[in-house]
Design a protein around this motif. Structure first.
Motif, PDB file in Angstrom:
ATOM      1  N   SER A  86       0.974  -1.185   0.005  1.00  0.00           N
ATOM      2  CA  SER A  86      -0.033  -0.004  -0.006  1.00  0.00           C
ATOM      3  C   SER A  86       1.016   1.488  -0.086  1.00  0.00           C
ATOM      4  N   LEU A  87       2.179   1.220   0.093  1.00  0.00           N
ATOM      5  CA  LEU A  87       3.089   2.240  -0.013  1.00  0.00           C
ATOM      6  C   LEU A  87       3.333   2.365  -1.639  1.00  0.00           C
ATOM      7  N   PRO A  88       3.349   3.650  -1.829  1.00  0.00           N
ATOM      8  CA  PRO A  88       3.752   3.960  -3.438  1.00  0.00           C
ATOM      9  C   PRO A  88       5.064   3.245  -3.855  1.00  0.00           C
ATOM     10  N   ARG A  89       5.530   2.807  -5.035  1.00  0.00           N
ATOM     11  CA  ARG A  89       7.071   2.502  -5.487  1.00  0.00           C
ATOM     12  C   ARG A  89       7.714   3.390  -5.229  1.00  0.00           C
ATOM     13  N   ILE A  90       9.117   3.175  -4.998  1.00  0.00           N
ATOM     14  CA  ILE A  90      10.140   4.413  -4.720  1.00  0.00           C
ATOM     15  C   ILE A  90      10.104   5.269  -5.877  1.00  0.00           C
ATOM     16  N   GLU A  91       9.957   5.244  -7.162  1.00  0.00           N
ATOM     17  CA  GLU A  91       9.996   6.012  -8.180  1.00  0.00           C
ATOM     18  C   GLU A  91       8.614   7.012  -7.976  1.00  0.00           C
ATOM     19  N   GLU A  92       7.566   6.546  -7.604  1.00  0.00           N
ATOM     20  CA  GLU A  92       6.512   7.240  -7.612  1.00  0.00           C
ATOM     21  C   GLU A  92       6.656   8.235  -6.325  1.00  0.00           C
ATOM     22  N   MET A  93       7.044   7.591  -5.206  1.00  0.00           N
ATOM     23  CA  MET A  93       7.228   8.505  -4.020  1.00  0.00           C
ATOM     24  C   MET A  93       8.276   9.827  -4.187  1.00  0.00           C
ATOM     25  N   GLU A  94       9.242   9.241  -4.888  1.00  0.00           N
ATOM     26  CA  GLU A  94      10.259  10.466  -5.442  1.00  0.00           C
ATOM     27  C   GLU A  94       9.833  11.698  -6.282  1.00  0.00           C
ATOM     28  N   THR A  95       8.940  10.999  -7.062  1.00  0.00           N
ATOM     29  CA  THR A  95       8.402  12.018  -7.904  1.00  0.00           C
ATOM     30  C   THR A  95       7.298  12.947  -7.284  1.00  0.00           C
ATOM     31  N   MET A  96       6.407  12.201  -6.226  1.00  0.00           N
ATOM     32  CA  MET A  96       5.709  13.241  -5.305  1.00  0.00           C
ATOM     33  C   MET A  96       6.305  14.002  -4.531  1.00  0.00           C
ATOM     34  N   ILE A  97       7.612  13.802  -3.934  1.00  0.00           N
ATOM     35  CA  ILE A  97       8.457  14.685  -3.253  1.00  0.00           C
ATOM     36  C   ILE A  97       8.872  15.867  -4.020  1.00  0.00           C
ATOM     37  N   THR A  98       9.247  15.481  -5.445  1.00  0.00           N
ATOM     38  CA  THR A  98       9.822  16.264  -6.475  1.00  0.00           C
ATOM     39  C   THR A  98       8.634  17.525  -6.529  1.00  0.00           C
ATOM     40  N   ARG A  99       7.418  17.017  -6.841  1.00  0.00           N
ATOM     41  CA  ARG A  99       6.325  17.997  -7.159  1.00  0.00           C
ATOM     42  C   ARG A  99       5.777  18.837  -6.005  1.00  0.00           C
ATOM     43  N   LEU A 100       6.035  18.059  -4.830  1.00  0.00           N
ATOM     44  CA  LEU A 100       5.726  18.860  -3.547  1.00  0.00           C
ATOM     45  C   LEU A 100       6.515  20.144  -3.530  1.00  0.00           C
ATOM     46  N   LEU A 101       7.694  19.749  -3.494  1.00  0.00           N
ATOM     47  CA  LEU A 101       8.811  21.035  -3.526  1.00  0.00           C
ATOM     48  C   LEU A 101       8.670  21.930  -4.501  1.00  0.00           C
ATOM     49  N   GLN A 102       8.234  21.407  -5.553  1.00  0.00           N
ATOM     50  CA  GLN A 102       8.047  22.674  -6.698  1.00  0.00           C
ATOM     51  C   GLN A 102       6.859  23.351  -6.271  1.00  0.00           C
ATOM     52  N   LYS A 103       5.658  22.823  -6.015  1.00  0.00           N
ATOM     53  CA  LYS A 103       4.603  23.307  -5.353  1.00  0.00           C
ATOM     54  C   LYS A 103       4.850  24.331  -4.402  1.00  0.00           C
ATOM     55  N   ASN A 104       5.701  24.260  -3.419  1.00  0.00           N
ATOM     56  CA  ASN A 104       5.822  25.124  -2.369  1.00  0.00           C
ATOM     57  C   ASN A 104       7.042  25.893  -2.570  1.00  0.00           C
TER      58      ASN A 104
END
Length: 285
Positions: free
Chosen positions: A69-87
Motif C-alpha cells: 500500500s506504499l507507493p513504489r520508490i519512483e512514484e514517491m520520489e516524484t511526489m516529493i519533487t512535485r511537492l517541493l515545486q508546489k511549495n
C-alpha cells in the motif's frame, strides 16, 4: 488562495496543510501506530532517497504494515519533487514522510494498509555546514532504550526522545546522549554518535539499540573508502570512552555532522569533523 500557503501530500494528493483530511480516529494519533523518515533535499532532489525508502520498507515489515500500500520508490520520489515545486522550494529542504496504519480498531487494527503524509520545510543552507560553535552534551539517565525489532527506525512512540530533549534545558546543554538498557551511551536526541581516539573512529552498533541512521550509513562508507581512519562499531560508549576521546561528533540526515566541544569537564577539537563534512558534501552534492 493565500500565496503563502504551505502544501503537503496526503496519500498522493496535494492539500493545503491546514486542510488535510485526517480523521480523529487516526491510529498514529491514538496509538503512535506510525513510522517516519526525515530526508534532506537539494533543490528538488531528495538525497540518498533509496536508503531512506529501504529503511521505511524494513520498518513497515517489522510492525506488519502492508508494504504493497506504499507507493513504489519512483512514484514517491516524484511526489516529493512535485511537492517541493508546489511549495517553491528551490534550494534545500527538510522532508518528513509519516506513514500511519490506516483504519480504526483498538489495539488490534482492522487492517494493515497505510496512509502517508509528505511535508517539506525550507532549510537555510544548500550544503552541510559544520556548526561554528561546538555542542555541549550531557547524558539523559531517567529512561533507557533497549534493542528491539523497532529500535533501528523512527516511530510515533518518541517520548524517550521528547523527554531527553526537554532535559537539555535542565542540564543547560545543546544535546543529550541516550543510554541503552546496558547503561551504554548509544546516540543523541536526533543523531547518531561517533567519537575519535588516536585516529580510530568509533560508533555504536545498531544492535545497541540506536537508530540505523541514513547519514550514519553513508558516513561509515565514506570513512572506510575515502579516509585512512579505521572504523570500529562498538557495544556503545561509557563516560570514560568519551572523556578519553580526542573528538566527538553527531550525525543526522538534515544537519550532516555536528561537532561536540564539551562533555562534562572535557573539551574537544573538530579537525576530523571538518574533514568528514567536506567529504560528505562531495559525496552528496
Amino acid at each position: 488562495m493565500n500565496s503563502m500557503a504551505t502544501f503537503v501530500n496526503f496519500n498522493g494528493n496535494i492539500y493545503i496543510s491546514t486542510q488535510v483530511p485526517v480523521s480523529f480516529n487516526n491510529r498514529g494519533y491514538k496509538y503512535g501506530d506510525s513510522i517516519f523518515e526525515t530526508i534532506r533535499a537539494n533543490g528538488h532532489h531528495p538525497i540518498a532517497f533509496s536508503l531512506h525508502y529501504k529503511r521505511m520498507i524494513k520498518a513497515m515489515l517489522s510492525i506488519q504494515m502492508d508494504i504493497s500500500s506504499l507507493p513504489r520508490i519512483e512514484e514517491m520520489e516524484t511526489m516529493i519533487t512535485r511537492l517541493l515545486q508546489k511549495n517553491k522550494h528551490y534550494s534545500a529542504s527538510r522532508i518528513r514522510i509519516q506513514v500511519t496504519r490506516s483504519g480504526e480498531g483498538l489495539y488490534t487494527p482492522q487492517k494493515n494498509t497505510i496512509d502517508f503524509l509528505i511535508e517539506a520545510t525550507p532549510l537555510s543552507s544548500s550544503i552541510f555546514e559544520l556548526n561554528p560553535k561546538g555542542l555541549l552534551v550531557s547524558v539523559y539517565t531517567q529512561m533507557k532504550k533497549a534493542y528491539s525489532p523497532i529500535s533501528f527506525f523512527k516511530n510515533g512512540n518518541a517520548l524517550l526522545y521528547v523527554l531527553a530533549a526537554i532535559n537539555k534545558d535542565t542540564d543547560k546543554v545543546d544535546d543529550c546522549l541516550l543510554l541503552n538498557d546496558k547503561n551504554r551511551i548509544i546516540e543523541a536526541c536526533s543523531s547518531n554518535l561517533f567519537w575519535i581516539q588516536k585516529g580510530v573512529i568509533f560508533t555504536p552498533s545498531v544492535f545497541t539499540g540506536c537508530v540505523d541512521g541514513v547519514m550514519r550509513q553513508q558516513l561509515i562508507e565514506i570513512i572506510k573508502t575515502k579516509t585512512p581512519h579505521q572504523l570500529i562499531e562498538t557495544q556503545g560508549a561509557t563516560d570514560t570512552d568519551l572523556l578519553e576521546a580526542d573528538e566527538i561528533f553527531l550525525t543526522n540526515a538534515i544537519q550532516g555532522i555536528q561537532w561536540v566541544v564539551g562533555f562534562k569537564e572535557k573539551r574537544y577539537f573538530n579537525q576530523t569533523s571538518k574533514l568528514l563534512i567536506n567529504k560528505m558534501n562531495e559525496h552528496c552534492f
